[in-house]
Design a protein around this motif. Structure first.
Motif, short mmCIF file in Angstrom:
data_model
loop_
_atom_site.label_atom_id
_atom_site.label_comp_id
_atom_site.label_asym_id
_atom_site.label_seq_id
_atom_site.Cartn_x
_atom_site.Cartn_y
_atom_site.Cartn_z
N MET A 1 -6.42 -8.81 5.31
CA MET A 1 -5.59 -7.76 4.73
C MET A 1 -6.00 -6.40 5.31
N ILE A 2 -5.01 -5.68 5.78
CA ILE A 2 -5.26 -4.37 6.38
C ILE A 2 -5.11 -3.29 5.32
N ASP A 3 -6.11 -2.44 5.23
CA ASP A 3 -6.07 -1.29 4.33
C ASP A 3 -5.48 -0.12 5.11
N LEU A 4 -4.19 0.15 4.88
CA LEU A 4 -3.49 1.20 5.60
C LEU A 4 -3.33 2.43 4.71
N THR A 5 -3.92 3.53 5.15
CA THR A 5 -3.67 4.82 4.53
C THR A 5 -2.55 5.46 5.32
N LEU A 6 -1.42 5.66 4.67
CA LEU A 6 -0.21 6.12 5.34
C LEU A 6 0.26 7.44 4.75
N ASP A 7 0.45 8.41 5.61
CA ASP A 7 0.98 9.71 5.20
C ASP A 7 2.38 9.83 5.79
N VAL A 8 3.40 9.76 4.93
CA VAL A 8 4.79 9.87 5.39
C VAL A 8 5.29 11.26 5.04
N GLN A 9 5.77 11.96 6.06
CA GLN A 9 6.32 13.31 5.88
C GLN A 9 7.79 13.26 6.27
N ARG A 10 8.64 13.68 5.36
CA ARG A 10 10.08 13.68 5.62
C ARG A 10 10.55 15.13 5.82
N ALA A 11 10.94 15.43 7.07
CA ALA A 11 11.44 16.76 7.41
C ALA A 11 12.80 16.62 8.09
N ARG A 13 17.18 15.97 7.49
CA ARG A 13 18.31 16.07 6.58
C ARG A 13 19.14 14.78 6.55
N CYS A 14 18.77 13.79 7.33
CA CYS A 14 19.53 12.54 7.38
C CYS A 14 19.58 11.89 6.00
N THR A 15 20.70 11.25 5.73
CA THR A 15 20.88 10.63 4.41
C THR A 15 20.12 9.33 4.27
N TYR A 16 20.01 8.54 5.35
CA TYR A 16 19.24 7.31 5.26
C TYR A 16 17.89 7.50 5.91
N LEU A 17 16.84 7.36 5.10
CA LEU A 17 15.47 7.32 5.61
C LEU A 17 14.81 6.12 4.94
N PRO A 18 14.02 5.36 5.68
CA PRO A 18 13.40 4.18 5.08
C PRO A 18 12.39 4.57 4.01
N SER A 19 12.15 3.66 3.09
CA SER A 19 11.18 3.89 2.02
C SER A 19 9.77 3.82 2.58
N ASP A 20 8.83 4.38 1.83
CA ASP A 20 7.42 4.28 2.22
C ASP A 20 7.00 2.82 2.33
N ASP A 21 7.48 1.98 1.41
CA ASP A 21 7.12 0.56 1.45
C ASP A 21 7.62 -0.11 2.72
N ASP A 22 8.86 0.20 3.14
CA ASP A 22 9.38 -0.36 4.39
C ASP A 22 8.56 0.13 5.58
N ILE A 23 8.31 1.41 5.62
CA ILE A 23 7.52 1.98 6.72
C ILE A 23 6.16 1.29 6.77
N ARG A 24 5.52 1.15 5.64
CA ARG A 24 4.21 0.50 5.56
C ARG A 24 4.27 -0.93 6.10
N SER A 25 5.26 -1.70 5.69
CA SER A 25 5.33 -3.10 6.12
C SER A 25 5.60 -3.20 7.62
N TRP A 26 6.42 -2.31 8.16
CA TRP A 26 6.74 -2.35 9.58
C TRP A 26 5.54 -1.93 10.44
N GLU A 39 -5.71 4.58 9.36
CA GLU A 39 -5.03 5.75 8.84
C GLU A 39 -3.99 6.19 9.87
N LEU A 40 -2.80 6.50 9.36
CA LEU A 40 -1.69 6.82 10.24
C LEU A 40 -0.75 7.80 9.52
N ALA A 41 -0.23 8.74 10.28
CA ALA A 41 0.79 9.65 9.74
C ALA A 41 2.11 9.37 10.43
N VAL A 42 3.18 9.38 9.65
CA VAL A 42 4.54 9.23 10.17
C VAL A 42 5.33 10.45 9.72
#
Length: 156
Positions: A1-11, A13-26, A39-42
């Motif tokens: 099991m990978i312990d991923l610390t993920l920092d998602v920043q949304r900047a 205006r697009c209407t569809y952006l994936p969820s943090d959970d989707d981003i994490r799984s991908w 540790e990773l920032a998106v």
């Protein structure tokens, strides 16, 4: 099991952006099993920020789908920080439309692709591109997505 610390920043205006959970799984799908802590920032941006960063760091004065910024610490520090991904939401949306893909499928591809870049994969020459594309195709299939490199006329 990978312990991923993920920092998602949304900047964006697009209407569809994936969820943090989707981003994490991908992202996790692209990480090798021997990596226990990462540790990773998106950062999800619009065209202007993507273009500015692409120009500043790659000398290309246009927006792009994904930029990968690998963290290059000395190995003896043994830090889990892998790097940063900057993804241009409008470009991802436009490419998905042009390629006849669902937005989640293309987002998954961009996150897998960018994460592989952070791990050292590249596609500068044909041999490297083939290795990277085969791995992407395998990982995306494991996530339930079609081969991202199949031309539209073959996919239907």
């Amino acid at each position: 099991m990978i312990d991923l610390t993920l920092d998602v920043q949304r900047a964006s205006r697009c209407t569809y952006l994936p969820s943090d959970d989707d981003i994490r799984s991908w992202v996790i799908a692209a990480l090798p099993a021997h990596r226990k802590e990462v540790e990773l920032a998106v950062r999800i941006v619009d065209e202007d920020e993507s273009q500015q960063l692409n120009h500043q760091y790659r000398g290309k004065d246009k927006p792009t789908n994904v930029l990968s910024f690998h963290t290059d610490f000395p190995a003896e520090l043994n830090l889990p920080l892998l790097g940063d991904l900057v993804i241009c939401a409008p470009i991802v949306q436009m490419e998905a439309d042009q390629q006849g893909k669902s937005l989640p499928a293309h987002w998954a591809h961009m996150l897998v692709h960018g994460t592989l870049h952070l791990l050292g994969y590249d596609h500068i020459d044909d041999a490297e591109a083939e290795v990277m594309e085969q791995l992407e195709t395998k990982l995306l299939a494991q996530l339930g997505f079609a081969d991202p490199y199949t031309p539209l006329e073959e996919a239907g």
